[in-house]
Enzyme design. Structure first.
Site, mmCIF file in Angstrom:
data_model
loop_
_atom_site.group_PDB
_atom_site.id
_atom_site.type_symbol
_atom_site.label_atom_id
_atom_site.label_comp_id
_atom_site.label_asym_id
_atom_site.label_seq_id
_atom_site.Cartn_x
_atom_site.Cartn_y
_atom_site.Cartn_z
ATOM 1 N N ASP A 67 0.822 -1.212 0.000
ATOM 2 C CA ASP A 67 0.000 0.000 0.000
ATOM 3 C C ASP A 67 0.855 1.261 0.000
ATOM 4 O O ASP A 67 1.996 1.260 0.477
ATOM 5 C CB ASP A 67 -0.894 -0.019 1.258
ATOM 6 N N HIS A 83 3.445 3.604 -8.670
ATOM 7 C CA HIS A 83 3.257 2.201 -9.084
ATOM 8 C C HIS A 83 4.505 1.686 -9.804
ATOM 9 O O HIS A 83 4.889 0.524 -9.635
ATOM 10 C CB HIS A 83 2.044 2.074 -10.008
ATOM 11 N N TRP A 114 -11.023 -1.867 -9.298
ATOM 12 C CA TRP A 114 -11.576 -1.676 -10.650
ATOM 13 C C TRP A 114 -12.175 -0.292 -10.820
ATOM 14 O O TRP A 114 -12.344 0.186 -11.944
ATOM 15 C CB TRP A 114 -12.653 -2.737 -10.944
ATOM 16 N N LEU A 147 9.558 -21.809 -3.705
ATOM 17 C CA LEU A 147 8.672 -20.762 -3.177
ATOM 18 C C LEU A 147 7.374 -20.674 -3.987
ATOM 19 O O LEU A 147 7.412 -20.634 -5.221
ATOM 20 C CB LEU A 147 9.406 -19.413 -3.238
ATOM 21 N N GLU A 164 -0.263 -13.234 12.384
ATOM 22 C CA GLU A 164 0.266 -12.049 13.054
ATOM 23 C C GLU A 164 0.277 -10.920 12.025
ATOM 24 O O GLU A 164 0.537 -11.150 10.835
ATOM 25 C CB GLU A 164 1.710 -12.299 13.532
HETATM 26 C C1 FPP Z 1 -1.572 0.392 -3.409
HETATM 27 O O1 FPP Z 1 -1.178 1.719 -3.499
HETATM 28 C C2 FPP Z 1 -1.043 -0.359 -4.519
HETATM 29 C C3 FPP Z 1 -1.773 -0.874 -5.528
HETATM 30 C C4 FPP Z 1 -3.238 -0.744 -5.633
HETATM 31 C C5 FPP Z 1 -1.147 -1.612 -6.610
HETATM 32 C C6 FPP Z 1 0.032 -2.462 -6.232
HETATM 33 C C7 FPP Z 1 0.740 -2.712 -7.456
HETATM 34 C C8 FPP Z 1 2.065 -2.686 -7.650
HETATM 35 C C9 FPP Z 1 3.050 -2.571 -6.564
HETATM 36 C C10 FPP Z 1 2.607 -2.809 -8.998
HETATM 37 C C11 FPP Z 1 2.106 -4.059 -9.701
HETATM 38 C C12 FPP Z 1 3.201 -4.808 -10.234
HETATM 39 C C13 FPP Z 1 3.480 -6.073 -9.938
HETATM 40 C C14 FPP Z 1 4.723 -6.619 -10.452
HETATM 41 C C15 FPP Z 1 2.596 -6.940 -9.135
HETATM 42 P P1 FPP Z 1 -2.287 2.833 -3.689
HETATM 43 O O2 FPP Z 1 -2.308 3.220 -5.107
HETATM 44 O O3 FPP Z 1 -3.589 2.360 -3.138
HETATM 45 O O4 FPP Z 1 -1.673 3.969 -2.814
HETATM 46 P P2 FPP Z 1 -2.449 5.086 -1.999
HETATM 47 O O5 FPP Z 1 -3.209 4.361 -0.911
HETATM 48 O O6 FPP Z 1 -1.344 5.925 -1.488
HETATM 49 O O7 FPP Z 1 -3.353 5.775 -2.957
#
Ligand code: FPP
Length: 239
Positions: free
Chosen positions: A12, A29, A61, A123, A202
């Site tokens: 997050d 991202h 989405w 893994l 945990e």
């Molecule tokens: C949360 O941050 C993150 C996501 C919704 C997407 C997670 C995706 C990646 C790390 C990249 C995907 C790539 C791979 C290789 C799996 P947020 O956008 O909700 O952040 P915020 O809460 O600060 O808005």
């Protein structure tokens, strides 16, 4: 150090990380996706058996199309650039979530990589994509009911083990229960993630946003886990 068998991470804070730097959310991202490789390597090195990464929730989405398309591009890029190393590491890749909602461009990259790595025995790396725990549980109930109608199952057979087998994590078998959930970005909530599987997990909440997450953070979370006493509702060793 006591090593958790199954670690699940809520990645997050990508958007906030970018905004704090006066950059568009997708910048977070992009940086966030680059954190996956070192964390997978470290999980493997530590002897973690299963690592589940929350990449996209059923609720995500609703994000703008432009942001979603960047996320799909990053996922495809990761798979294309990492499949060989994952193969060398003997990693078995899985996906939990509504993969049928993903576009053909994503599936055409994802499915062959999952297939290619399916014989591996190391893994278990799982991406939670279009994942939501409530949807997973509702789907499990529906599939079980359908099996009862066709005579494959009887309602009285339902128990915790059988319910687990109907979840998206069913393929993980004895690894499907999560030992440690890590959430970055300072938010202290569960967000519909592996609710059944984390019944005795945990939780470690870190202030760092996902784009700043490093192998050291994973080690610190595992270290914190290994210092906690898990009693599973019993009275533990001191009682
Ligand atoms: C949360 O941050 C993150 C996501 C919704 C997407 C997670 C995706 C990646 C790390 C990249 C995907 C790539 C791979 C290789 C799996 P947020 O956008 O909700 O952040 P915020 O809460 O600060 O808005």
């Amino acid at each position: 150090m006591r090593i958790p068998r199954h670690v699940a991470i809520i990645m997050d804070g990508n958007g906030r990380w970018a905004r704090r730097r006066h950059r568009p959310r997708v910048f977070g991202h992009i940086r966030g996706s680059s954190r996956v490789k070192p964390v997978v390597r470290e999980a493997d090195r530590l002897g973690i058996k299963a690592l589940t990464l929350y990449a996209f929730s059923t609720e995500n989405w609703t994000r703008p199309d432009t942001e979603k398309s960047v996320l799909w591009k990053l996922l495809k890029k990761y798979l294309q650039s990492e499949k060989e190393e994952l193969g060398r590491m003997n990693v078995r890749l899985g996906v939990i979530g509504e993969i049928e909602r993903l576009g053909p461009d994503v599936r055409s990259v994802l499915d062959p990589v999952v297939e290619e790595l399916s014989g591996n025995t190391g893994l278990r790396l799982n991406f939670a994509i279009s994942y939501g725990s409530r949807r997973e549980l509702a789907r499990a109930a529906r599939l079980f009911a359908e099996d009862c109608v066709t005579g494959r199952r009887k309602p009285g057979e339902m128990d915790e083990k059988i319910l687990s087998s109907y979840l998206w994590t069913g393929g993980l078998e004895e690894l499907s229960d999560v030992d440690l959930v890590v959430r970055t970005s300072g938010e202290v909530r569960v967000s519909n993630f592996l609710l059944w599987q984390s019944a005795y997990a945990e939780y470690v909440f870190l202030d760092e946003c996902w784009p700043d997450f490093s192998p050291e953070h994973l080690r610190a979370a595992v270290d914190e886990y290994s210092r906690r006493e898990r009693r599973f509702g019993g009275i533990g060793g001191t009682g």
